[in-house]
Design a protein around this motif. Structure first.
Motif, PDB file in Angstrom:
ATOM      1  N   UNK A 259      36.227  18.573  -0.155  1.00 25.18           N
ATOM      2  CA  UNK A 259      35.191  19.600  -0.120  1.00 25.18           C
ATOM      3  C   UNK A 259      34.123  19.371  -1.178  1.00 25.18           C
ATOM      4  N   UNK A 260      34.488  18.795  -2.313  1.00 29.72           N
ATOM      5  CA  UNK A 260      33.475  18.441  -3.318  1.00 29.72           C
ATOM      6  C   UNK A 260      32.489  17.441  -2.736  1.00 29.72           C
ATOM      7  N   UNK A 261      33.022  16.445  -2.034  1.00 29.44           N
ATOM      8  CA  UNK A 261      32.190  15.379  -1.480  1.00 29.44           C
ATOM      9  C   UNK A 261      31.151  15.935  -0.518  1.00 29.44           C
ATOM     10  N   UNK A 262      31.564  16.843   0.371  1.00 33.38           N
ATOM     11  CA  UNK A 262      30.623  17.376   1.356  1.00 33.38           C
ATOM     12  C   UNK A 262      29.516  18.182   0.680  1.00 33.38           C
ATOM     13  N   UNK A 263      29.884  18.949  -0.332  1.00 35.66           N
ATOM     14  CA  UNK A 263      28.881  19.709  -1.082  1.00 35.66           C
ATOM     15  C   UNK A 263      27.887  18.766  -1.745  1.00 35.66           C
TER      16      UNK A 263
ATOM     17  N   UNK B 130      33.498  24.660  -5.227  1.00 35.11           N
ATOM     18  CA  UNK B 130      32.946  25.153  -6.487  1.00 35.11           C
ATOM     19  C   UNK B 130      32.653  23.981  -7.420  1.00 35.11           C
ATOM     20  N   UNK B 131      33.583  23.049  -7.529  1.00 36.49           N
ATOM     21  CA  UNK B 131      33.402  21.899  -8.422  1.00 36.49           C
ATOM     22  C   UNK B 131      32.197  21.056  -8.012  1.00 36.49           C
TER      23      UNK B 131
ATOM     24  N   UNK C 141      33.796  31.133  -0.986  1.00 36.40           N
ATOM     25  CA  UNK C 141      34.276  31.167  -2.361  1.00 36.40           C
ATOM     26  C   UNK C 141      33.159  31.539  -3.343  1.00 36.40           C
ATOM     27  N   UNK C 142      32.000  30.974  -3.166  1.00 34.84           N
ATOM     28  CA  UNK C 142      30.903  31.324  -4.070  1.00 34.84           C
ATOM     29  C   UNK C 142      30.529  32.800  -3.934  1.00 34.84           C
TER      30      UNK C 142
END
Length: 453
Positions: A314-318, A357-358, A408-409
């Motif tokens: 999920x970090x990668x997609x963000x 979030x990260x 989440x945000x």
């Protein structure tokens, strides 16, 4: 644990056949090879792409393919050589070194081109302002000439020359015939070089010499422009092609720096460049872009955890979504993954690590330090986060309409979360003993992204 990707090492004749062509550029390379092999007239080709977009890797691989097919090739890093006072000397040195390496038995021919290059280099150096040249003459000429070559210059070059432009014009007027003869002698010697380095068999077309100049846009402006001028005036001969690895927008800035903001920089560069090839991606699958491919590559070489508990997916997609919107390069992605690999590597697996979030916080740290500072202080607002993160549009405003990341945000930063959001966050708060949902962003910024121990 690695935090920086190891530079990709590419051998002189590796080409695209060794599994290092991450972005599938071999077809583009084949097209460029066909172009330079077909056209006899001298070409200057700009391979245009922003800094960090993979130009150097592509050009090194392409150089390998050219060498394997029998083309003589020079690969020249302009940025590493812009300490040389005269651009012509730097280029001529590379040509002579290639000739000495590939055709050492042709001593007379090599000596001829060396002699012509030295004469022309001295002539060009005479026409410019030099301070203390006798002390650093070999550096100024990239080793092509020695101090003895300047013994006839007298006081004109041993001290600072006042009125450089006037002195240069006087020299042009005094010795135009000599200059023309020397320049023509060098061009003639250079034109014979491809046949010496790659003698064609009967019925075969002459393979041209390909001179690749990389990092041109990172040079000092006067050196970059001098390279272009030297190529046009003294090295434009049949079967010698120049390929420039460059970000033309940045090079246009060098033109404006040298000649003033009122100059049409794009038109000026067109005088030197015949063809521009854009190093841009044609996206056919938005989930398999070059950034996705490079992110997967970085995950592997940096040994970032990819298990079910790792936040990398999920970090990668963000990260990729924001990089695409901001039109950032692969080099920026490397910096992002350096921060991310440290965060994941130094944070115990039983601690809270929310990928969405990260990813957003890492991008704030790099692109919007003001927002990241607010996140560390617990002062970041939901509106500020949404404007920066640019969530994909949903169909409504409920939890079921938002993606996992946006949910989440919104849960962490909304002033008064809905019952659905409160229910959504219960399991997380229970598992990690989080008393206040607003502490999640502050905790992640301080104890995950900026974690040092």
């Amino acid at each position: 644990m690695r935090v920086y990707p190891k530079p990709l090492e590419i051998g002189d004749e590796e080409g695209f056949s060794t599994g290092k062509d991450l972005f599938g550029k071999s077809n583009l390379a084949s097209g460029m090879s066909h172009l330079v092999a077909t056209v006899e007239d001298p070409l200057v080709i700009a391979f245009d792409g922003q800094w960090g977009s993979g130009k150097t890797t592509f050009l090194k691989m392409w150089a390998g393919e050219l060498r394997k097919s029998g083309h003589p090739v020079i690969f020249f890093d302009a940025f590493e050589n812009d300490y040389v006072e005269d651009a012509f000397a730097a280029l001529a040195r590379e040509i002579i070194e290639l000739a000495e390496e590939k055709a050492p038995q042709k001593g007379k021919v090599i000596e001829d081109i060396r002699d012509k290059a030295s004469q022309l280099g001295v002539l060009l150096l005479k026409g410019a302002t030099k301070v203390g040249v006798k002390v650093a003459v070999r550096a100024a000429t990239a080793g092509l000439a020695s101090a003895d070559d300047f013994k006839d210059l007298g006081e004109d070059i041993s001290k600072e020359v006042e009125g450089a432009a006037e002195a240069y014009m006087n020299q042009l007027l005094d010795q135009p015939r000599k200059q023309k003869q020397i320049a023509e002698g060098f061009r003639k010697a250079l034109a014979e070089l491809p046949g010496l380095l790659a003698p064609p068999t009967e019925g075969e077309q002459q393979k041209p010499l390909i001179f690749i100049i990389d990092e041109l846009d990172r040079c000092k402006p006067h050196f970059a422009l001098a390279l272009l001028e030297r190529i046009k005036h003294f090295m434009s001969v049949p079967n010698v092609h120049f390929v420039l690895g460059v970000h033309l927008t940045q090079l246009q800035g060098s033109v404006k720096y040298a000649y003033g903001n009122n100059i049409d920089a794009a038109a000026y560069l067109q005088k030197f460049i015949n063809i521009t090839i854009l190093n841009v991606e044609t996206i056919t699958n938005k989930d398999n872009t070059d950034l996705h491919k490079y992110a997967n590559y970085l995950t592997g070489i940096l040994n970032i955890r990819t298990d079910s508990e790792s936040p990398i997916s999920t970090s990668k997609e963000t990260i990729i979504r924001i990089l695409q919107y901001e039109q950032m390069s692969h080099r920026t992605l490397e910096r992002v993954f350096t921060i991310l690999s440290l965060a994941i590597g130094l944070t115990p697996q039983d601690r809270l690590q929310l990928g969405g979030i990260m990813g957003g916080l890492v991008m704030m740290k790099l692109l919007r330090p003001d927002l990241f500072r607010k996140a560390k202080q617990g002062l970041l607002s939901l509106q500020e986060a949404k404007e920066f993160l640019r969530f994909p549009p949903g169909e409504g405003y409920g939890v079921e309409d938002m993606g996992w990341e946006e949910t989440w945000w919104t849960y962490c930063l909304s002033e008064s979360p809905s019952k659905d959001l409160e229910e959504f966050g219960k399991s997380l708060r229970f598992r990690y003993s989080i008393r206040d949902r607003k502490d999640i962003i502050k905790y992640t910024a301080n104890d995950v992204i900026d974690r040092l121990i």
